[in-house]
Design a protein around this motif. Structure first.
Motif, PDB file in Angstrom:
ATOM      1  N   GLY A  53       0.740  -0.937   0.192  1.00  0.00           N
ATOM      2  CA  GLY A  53       0.528  -0.117  -0.036  1.00  0.00           C
ATOM      3  C   GLY A  53       0.599   1.118   0.007  1.00  0.00           C
ATOM      4  O   GLY A  53       0.152   2.017  -0.254  1.00  0.00           O
ATOM      5  N   ARG A  54       1.920   1.253   0.909  1.00  0.00           N
ATOM      6  CA  ARG A  54       3.230   2.701   0.268  1.00  0.00           C
ATOM      7  C   ARG A  54       3.166   3.243  -1.178  1.00  0.00           C
ATOM      8  O   ARG A  54       3.644   2.348  -2.269  1.00  0.00           O
ATOM      9  N   LYS A  55       2.722   3.760  -1.347  1.00  0.00           N
ATOM     10  CA  LYS A  55       3.394   4.634  -2.696  1.00  0.00           C
ATOM     11  C   LYS A  55       4.998   5.290  -3.056  1.00  0.00           C
ATOM     12  O   LYS A  55       4.859   6.544  -2.223  1.00  0.00           O
ATOM     13  N   ARG A  56       5.347   5.718  -4.409  1.00  0.00           N
ATOM     14  CA  ARG A  56       6.642   5.212  -4.860  1.00  0.00           C
ATOM     15  C   ARG A  56       6.615   6.409  -5.307  1.00  0.00           C
ATOM     16  O   ARG A  56       6.086   5.271  -6.351  1.00  0.00           O
ATOM     17  N   PRO A  57       6.928   7.651  -5.662  1.00  0.00           N
ATOM     18  CA  PRO A  57       7.144   8.032  -7.288  1.00  0.00           C
ATOM     19  C   PRO A  57       8.028   7.578  -8.077  1.00  0.00           C
ATOM     20  O   PRO A  57       8.627   7.383  -7.867  1.00  0.00           O
ATOM     21  N   ALA A  58       7.115   7.545  -9.123  1.00  0.00           N
ATOM     22  CA  ALA A  58       8.417   6.891 -10.174  1.00  0.00           C
ATOM     23  C   ALA A  58       9.659   7.576 -10.417  1.00  0.00           C
ATOM     24  O   ALA A  58       9.562   8.314 -10.605  1.00  0.00           O
ATOM     25  N   GLY A  59      10.506   6.504 -10.050  1.00  0.00           N
ATOM     26  CA  GLY A  59      11.061   7.577 -10.974  1.00  0.00           C
ATOM     27  C   GLY A  59      12.274   7.619  -9.659  1.00  0.00           C
ATOM     28  O   GLY A  59      13.963   7.524  -9.803  1.00  0.00           O
ATOM     29  N   THR A  60      12.173   6.995  -8.200  1.00  0.00           N
ATOM     30  CA  THR A  60      12.963   7.806  -6.878  1.00  0.00           C
ATOM     31  C   THR A  60      13.425   6.477  -6.691  1.00  0.00           C
ATOM     32  O   THR A  60      13.390   5.289  -7.234  1.00  0.00           O
ATOM     33  N   ILE A  61      14.818   6.309  -5.971  1.00  0.00           N
ATOM     34  CA  ILE A  61      15.358   5.338  -5.224  1.00  0.00           C
ATOM     35  C   ILE A  61      14.890   4.772  -3.955  1.00  0.00           C
ATOM     36  O   ILE A  61      14.581   6.058  -3.405  1.00  0.00           O
ATOM     37  N   GLY A  62      14.657   3.593  -4.200  1.00  0.00           N
ATOM     38  CA  GLY A  62      14.047   2.999  -2.836  1.00  0.00           C
ATOM     39  C   GLY A  62      14.079   1.968  -2.882  1.00  0.00           C
ATOM     40  O   GLY A  62      14.797   1.024  -4.139  1.00  0.00           O
ATOM     41  N   GLU A  63      12.920   1.225  -3.223  1.00  0.00           N
ATOM     42  CA  GLU A  63      12.780  -0.137  -3.991  1.00  0.00           C
ATOM     43  C   GLU A  63      12.762   0.329  -4.862  1.00  0.00           C
ATOM     44  O   GLU A  63      11.674   0.194  -5.716  1.00  0.00           O
ATOM     45  N   MET A  64      13.599  -0.096  -5.725  1.00  0.00           N
ATOM     46  CA  MET A  64      13.814  -0.163  -6.833  1.00  0.00           C
ATOM     47  C   MET A  64      12.920  -1.368  -8.323  1.00  0.00           C
ATOM     48  O   MET A  64      12.657  -2.101  -7.662  1.00  0.00           O
ATOM     49  N   ALA A  65      12.181  -0.270  -8.388  1.00  0.00           N
ATOM     50  CA  ALA A  65      11.286  -1.296  -9.960  1.00  0.00           C
ATOM     51  C   ALA A  65      12.824  -1.513 -10.914  1.00  0.00           C
ATOM     52  O   ALA A  65      13.489  -1.528 -10.635  1.00  0.00           O
ATOM     53  N   LEU A  66      11.982  -3.033 -11.649  1.00  0.00           N
ATOM     54  CA  LEU A  66      12.999  -3.505 -12.974  1.00  0.00           C
ATOM     55  C   LEU A  66      13.738  -2.083 -12.940  1.00  0.00           C
ATOM     56  O   LEU A  66      14.848  -2.399 -13.994  1.00  0.00           O
ATOM     57  N   LEU A  67      12.657  -1.623 -14.309  1.00  0.00           N
ATOM     58  CA  LEU A  67      13.112  -0.764 -15.148  1.00  0.00           C
ATOM     59  C   LEU A  67      12.772   0.731 -14.424  1.00  0.00           C
ATOM     60  O   LEU A  67      11.355   0.781 -14.310  1.00  0.00           O
ATOM     61  N   GLU A  68      13.731   0.943 -14.529  1.00  0.00           N
ATOM     62  CA  GLU A  68      13.932   2.685 -13.455  1.00  0.00           C
ATOM     63  C   GLU A  68      14.183   3.651 -14.472  1.00  0.00           C
ATOM     64  O   GLU A  68      15.157   4.032 -15.509  1.00  0.00           O
ATOM     65  N   ILE A  69      12.826   4.868 -14.981  1.00  0.00           N
ATOM     66  CA  ILE A  69      13.465   5.987 -15.857  1.00  0.00           C
ATOM     67  C   ILE A  69      13.328   6.709 -15.394  1.00  0.00           C
ATOM     68  O   ILE A  69      12.299   7.056 -15.024  1.00  0.00           O
ATOM     69  N   THR A  70      14.038   7.884 -15.244  1.00  0.00           N
ATOM     70  CA  THR A  70      14.426   8.762 -14.410  1.00  0.00           C
ATOM     71  C   THR A  70      14.603  10.335 -15.368  1.00  0.00           C
ATOM     72  O   THR A  70      15.786  10.399 -15.780  1.00  0.00           O
ATOM     73  N   ASN A  71      13.864  11.452 -15.197  1.00  0.00           N
ATOM     74  CA  ASN A  71      14.175  12.672 -15.977  1.00  0.00           C
ATOM     75  C   ASN A  71      14.430  12.560 -17.417  1.00  0.00           C
ATOM     76  O   ASN A  71      15.132  12.736 -17.171  1.00  0.00           O
ATOM     77  N   LEU A  72      14.075  11.572 -18.607  1.00  0.00           N
ATOM     78  CA  LEU A  72      14.113  11.176 -19.329  1.00  0.00           C
ATOM     79  C   LEU A  72      14.242  12.499 -20.439  1.00  0.00           C
ATOM     80  O   LEU A  72      12.964  13.106 -20.112  1.00  0.00           O
ATOM     81  N   HIS A  73      15.026  13.303 -21.251  1.00  0.00           N
ATOM     82  CA  HIS A  73      14.751  13.729 -22.081  1.00  0.00           C
ATOM     83  C   HIS A  73      15.401  13.624 -23.462  1.00  0.00           C
ATOM     84  O   HIS A  73      16.800  12.995 -23.187  1.00  0.00           O
ATOM     85  N   VAL A  74      14.793  13.334 -24.280  1.00  0.00           N
ATOM     86  CA  VAL A  74      15.506  13.113 -24.969  1.00  0.00           C
ATOM     87  C   VAL A  74      15.505  13.827 -26.591  1.00  0.00           C
ATOM     88  O   VAL A  74      14.497  14.319 -26.649  1.00  0.00           O
ATOM     89  N   ALA A  75      16.533  14.299 -28.232  1.00  0.00           N
ATOM     90  CA  ALA A  75      16.216  14.944 -28.189  1.00  0.00           C
ATOM     91  C   ALA A  75      16.394  13.870 -30.222  1.00  0.00           C
ATOM     92  O   ALA A  75      17.068  13.502 -30.034  1.00  0.00           O
ATOM     93  N   LEU A  76      15.702  14.777 -31.079  1.00  0.00           N
ATOM     94  CA  LEU A  76      16.843  14.265 -32.352  1.00  0.00           C
ATOM     95  C   LEU A  76      18.218  14.696 -32.803  1.00  0.00           C
ATOM     96  O   LEU A  76      18.708  15.515 -31.960  1.00  0.00           O
ATOM     97  N   GLU A  77      18.509  14.327 -33.817  1.00  0.00           N
ATOM     98  CA  GLU A  77      19.524  14.819 -34.224  1.00  0.00           C
ATOM     99  C   GLU A  77      20.097  15.958 -34.614  1.00  0.00           C
ATOM    100  O   GLU A  77      20.992  16.388 -34.425  1.00  0.00           O
ATOM    101  N   ASP A  78      18.834  16.704 -34.892  1.00  0.00           N
ATOM    102  CA  ASP A  78      19.039  18.301 -34.857  1.00  0.00           C
ATOM    103  C   ASP A  78      18.801  18.992 -33.596  1.00  0.00           C
ATOM    104  O   ASP A  78      19.297  19.768 -34.016  1.00  0.00           O
ATOM    105  N   GLY A  79      18.897  18.440 -33.027  1.00  0.00           N
ATOM    106  CA  GLY A  79      19.099  19.415 -30.980  1.00  0.00           C
ATOM    107  C   GLY A  79      17.180  19.080 -30.552  1.00  0.00           C
ATOM    108  O   GLY A  79      16.733  19.602 -29.604  1.00  0.00           O
ATOM    109  N   THR A  80      15.842  18.838 -31.672  1.00  0.00           N
ATOM    110  CA  THR A  80      14.955  18.900 -31.474  1.00  0.00           C
ATOM    111  C   THR A  80      14.315  18.199 -30.249  1.00  0.00           C
ATOM    112  O   THR A  80      14.501  17.000 -30.461  1.00  0.00           O
ATOM    113  N   GLU A  81      14.196  18.630 -29.141  1.00  0.00           N
ATOM    114  CA  GLU A  81      13.523  17.569 -27.993  1.00  0.00           C
ATOM    115  C   GLU A  81      11.918  17.455 -27.996  1.00  0.00           C
ATOM    116  O   GLU A  81      11.543  18.068 -28.541  1.00  0.00           O
ATOM    117  N   ILE A  82      12.073  15.863 -27.881  1.00  0.00           N
ATOM    118  CA  ILE A  82      10.948  15.266 -28.090  1.00  0.00           C
ATOM    119  C   ILE A  82      10.320  15.063 -26.764  1.00  0.00           C
ATOM    120  O   ILE A  82       8.754  15.345 -26.216  1.00  0.00           O
TER     121      ILE A  82
END
Length: 296
Positions: A53-82
């Motif tokens: 019943g405990r809620k953990r914000p996604a991406g925070t460290i603690g009881e880590m999930a198998l896949l953790e995505i944290t503050n992910l920023h992705v851009a195209l090769e021309d620099g456009t952030e998507i």
């Protein structure tokens, strides 16, 4: 295989996008808006936390999930952030749905997670079982248990489905055996392949055809799920696998996903149609707009 599949390193061309979108015209885009309003919140409310019943914000460290995505920023090769700062945690035995309109960055997120060279991670981290994946290639991420089912699977003429699957399995076995060859026995491979094809209703004759070459939309998507069944990933990412499927093919694909998700595997299902979630009931739904998760 690398030579035959060199085009996989390139992002989709505009004419490819137009062609694929034509396949989806019979499906109402209004599904996305309706589902975001009517399904996301009740579905999230129904989900039962696995940590007492405990809620953990996604991406925070603690009881880590198998896949953790944290503050992910992705851009195209021309620099456009998507993708503009995504936090998400996906564990085994759970199904997460990411839902949002076309152009919101969902597929870019999927490609970035898998290590597509046309997309650059400018900030944040992706961790699988505590290990950062940022410096790993797509093949190394696959060896560690990450899998991507493409929205628009590419054809690879000259490579049969059987040859492709056996090569992929042997590559994983070699990686897990310290770099020493450990090929799967032919009889064992054939038995597992035929059983998986029967379970997923993949016609046997497809096994000897070139991968996705001349396949129908439904056949391509079933073969994607067949790959997932044979490779047994720890986290499967399905990028709009429902796109272009009729209702019968959709049901078969969904049944395959439901059968495979369990204690050894979790799934991240990306879609902008409501209908696949009638068959793959997610534990969590995340609404994705403008490169961000705006509601969960």
């Amino acid at each position: 295989l690398p030579q035959l599949a060199a085009h996989l390193r390139e992002p989709l061309r505009p004419e490819d996008e137009e062609q694929h979108e034509e396949q989806d015209q019979e499906l109402p885009d209004a599904d996305s808006e309706w589902h975001a309003e009517s399904v996301a919140v009740p579905c999230a409310d129904r989900a039962r936390p696995r940590d007492g019943g405990r809620k953990r914000p996604a991406g925070t460290i603690g009881e880590m999930a198998l896949l953790e995505i944290t503050n992910l920023h992705v851009a195209l090769e021309d620099g456009t952030e998507i993708v503009k700062g995504v936090d998400l945690a996906v564990d085994t035995d759970s199904k997460h749905a990411i839902m949002g309109p076309n152009g919101s960055g969902k597929s870019t997120l999927a490609y970035a997670l898998m290590g597509h060279p046309a997309y650059e991670i400018t900030e944040g981290d992706i961790r699988l079982d505590g290990e950062s994946l940022l410096e790993l290639g797509a093949d190394e991420r696959a060896q560690r248990g990450l899998f991507l089912a493409f929205q628009y699977p590419h054809a690879i003429p000259g490579v049969t489905v059987t040859s492709f699957l056996r090569s992929a399995i042997n590559a994983k076995r070699k990686a897990s055996n310290g770099g020493e060859d450990d090929p799967v026995p032919v009889k064992e491979f054939r038995t597992e392949l035929l059983a998986a094809m029967e379970r997923l209703k993949v016609p046997r004759e497809l096994a000897q055809r070139y991968l996705n070459d001349g396949f129908s939309g439904g056949e391509k998507k079933r073969v994607e799920i067949l790959q997932m069944a044979m490779l047994s990933p720890r986290i499967a990412i399905l990028d709009e696998t429902d796109s272009g499927l009729d209702i019968d093919a959709l049901r078969i694909v969904a049944e395959g996903v439901n059968a495979l998700v369990g204690p050894e595997m979790g799934a991240l299902v990306i879609t902008h149609y409501q209908r696949i979630l009638n068959y793959v009931t997610p534990d969590h739904v995340h609404v994705f707009v403008g490169g961000r998760v705006v509601a969960s």
